[in-house]
Design a protein around this motif. Structure first.
Motif, short mmCIF file in Angstrom:
data_model
loop_
_atom_site.label_atom_id
_atom_site.label_comp_id
_atom_site.label_asym_id
_atom_site.label_seq_id
_atom_site.Cartn_x
_atom_site.Cartn_y
_atom_site.Cartn_z
N CYS A 7 0.83 -1.20 0.00
CA CYS A 7 0.00 0.00 0.00
C CYS A 7 0.87 1.26 0.00
O CYS A 7 0.60 2.21 -0.75
N SER A 8 1.91 1.27 0.80
CA SER A 8 2.82 2.42 0.85
C SER A 8 3.60 2.57 -0.45
O SER A 8 3.87 3.69 -0.90
N GLY A 9 3.96 1.43 -1.08
CA GLY A 9 4.64 1.50 -2.36
C GLY A 9 3.77 2.14 -3.43
O GLY A 9 4.25 2.96 -4.24
N ILE A 10 2.50 1.80 -3.44
CA ILE A 10 1.56 2.38 -4.41
C ILE A 10 1.38 3.87 -4.14
O ILE A 10 1.37 4.68 -5.08
N ALA A 11 1.24 4.24 -2.87
CA ALA A 11 1.08 5.65 -2.53
C ALA A 11 2.33 6.45 -2.92
O ALA A 11 2.23 7.57 -3.44
N THR A 12 3.49 5.87 -2.69
CA THR A 12 4.75 6.55 -3.01
C THR A 12 4.89 6.76 -4.51
O THR A 12 5.22 7.86 -4.98
N LYS A 13 4.61 5.72 -5.29
CA LYS A 13 4.69 5.82 -6.75
C LYS A 13 3.64 6.80 -7.29
O LYS A 13 3.92 7.59 -8.20
#
Length: 294
Positions: A113-119
């Motif tokens: 979830c954090s990876g998607i938000a970061t990207k």
């Protein structure tokens, strides 16, 4: 600190049973490791590691994992906030075996979830840096059973999550058109059952198809796999032709990445949708470390 709204208020009643299902999947029978550590009260530190700054996303899901196990979570960052590693993000308190029961489920979810938000935030920031004023959106190319978390990550990252499912909006793609015979016939059929309350989007392969879709009443026209001068030219000519007769949005999709965003982020296009924000995205590295008793 982040000014991100509390997106947990969007979550449907079905989301907590999903967390229960994740825990059931991870421990389908005996908890052998839990037997070893027992039920002594412990404190664990959630650490955001990795190499680069990241956006924290997935807070309600992480918290719910541990609440279902009788633990409590104290957050030291707000969801949507960007942090630089290594960062003490949260503290989990509870029985040792309960902390370890939730550890991997919670970390895997939070990392993605954090990876998607970061990207999502990175692509949005790049587009805004090019002067693009339109909408950056994800796509429906999400992981079955994990869509809610992935769409949630897009929202936290600041982009539009696009449609969530086949019932959220009517989208007629190439297979729909070819199966039904024509763009006009497909739109007419879809309008009859979809009514006035659903937006209708049509994927087109050429300027002529876009023109037909606009004439037939599409709300959104997706110019699939067009870029550069062709994309701008088609959009300009059709807006000139139709003027104030019809209102619609142009969407561009297909192989949009950070590398080619400059040529696609043109203000003649209202929406840029890309699966680059959630497919094959780099996860954010987190770990959960139980602290030794003093």
């Amino acid at each position: 600190m982040s000014n991100s709204p509390d997106y947990s208020h969007l979550l449907p009643p079905s989301w907590k049973p999903q967390v229960t299902a994740w825990l059931a999947e991870d421990t389908p029978s005996f908890d052998y490791g839990g037997f070893v550590v027992g039920e002594a009260p412990r404190e664990a530190h959630l650490l955001g590691k990795g190499k680069d700054a990241a956006v924290l996303a997935g807070v309600p899901f992480f918290t719910e994992v541990f609440e279902q196990l009788g633990c409590e979570v104290e957050w030291h960052l707000k969801e949507g906030e960007t942090f630089a590693p290594v960062k003490h993000v949260a503290t989990v308190r509870g029985k040792a075996r309960h902390i370890l029961l939730g550890e991997r489920v919670a970390l895997n979810m939070l990392a993605r979830c954090s990876g998607i938000a970061t990207k999502s935030k990175r692509i949005l920031d790049i587009a805004r840096g090019y002067g693009y004023k339109g909408i950056i959106a994800g796509t429906r190319k999400t992981t079955p059973g994990f869509r809610l978390v992935e769409k949630y990550g897009m929202l936290v990252g600041g982009i539009d999550p696009h449609r969530h499912d086949l019932s959220s909006m009517i989208m007629l793609k190439d297979n729909h058109i070819w199966s039904h015979g024509s763009i006009t016939a497909a739109i007419t059929s879809a309008r009859r059952v979809g009514g006035f309350s659903l937006l209708l989007e049509v994927e087109v392969q050429s300027e002529a198809e876009a023109d037909e879709a606009i004439a037939a009443g599409a709300d959104i026209v997706m110019l699939d796999n067009m870029d550069g001068a062709e994309l701008v030219g088609v959009a300009q000519r059709l807006r000139e032709k139709w003027g104030k007769e019809r209102k619609w949005l142009f969407e561009s999709s297909g192989n949009i990445t950070e590398g080619n965003l400059r040529e696609r982020a043109v203000n003649e296009i209202d929406i840029l949708s890309t699966s680059a924000v959630h497919q094959s995205v780099q996860h954010v590295d987190f770990s959960l470390k139980i602290q030794k008793p003093q």
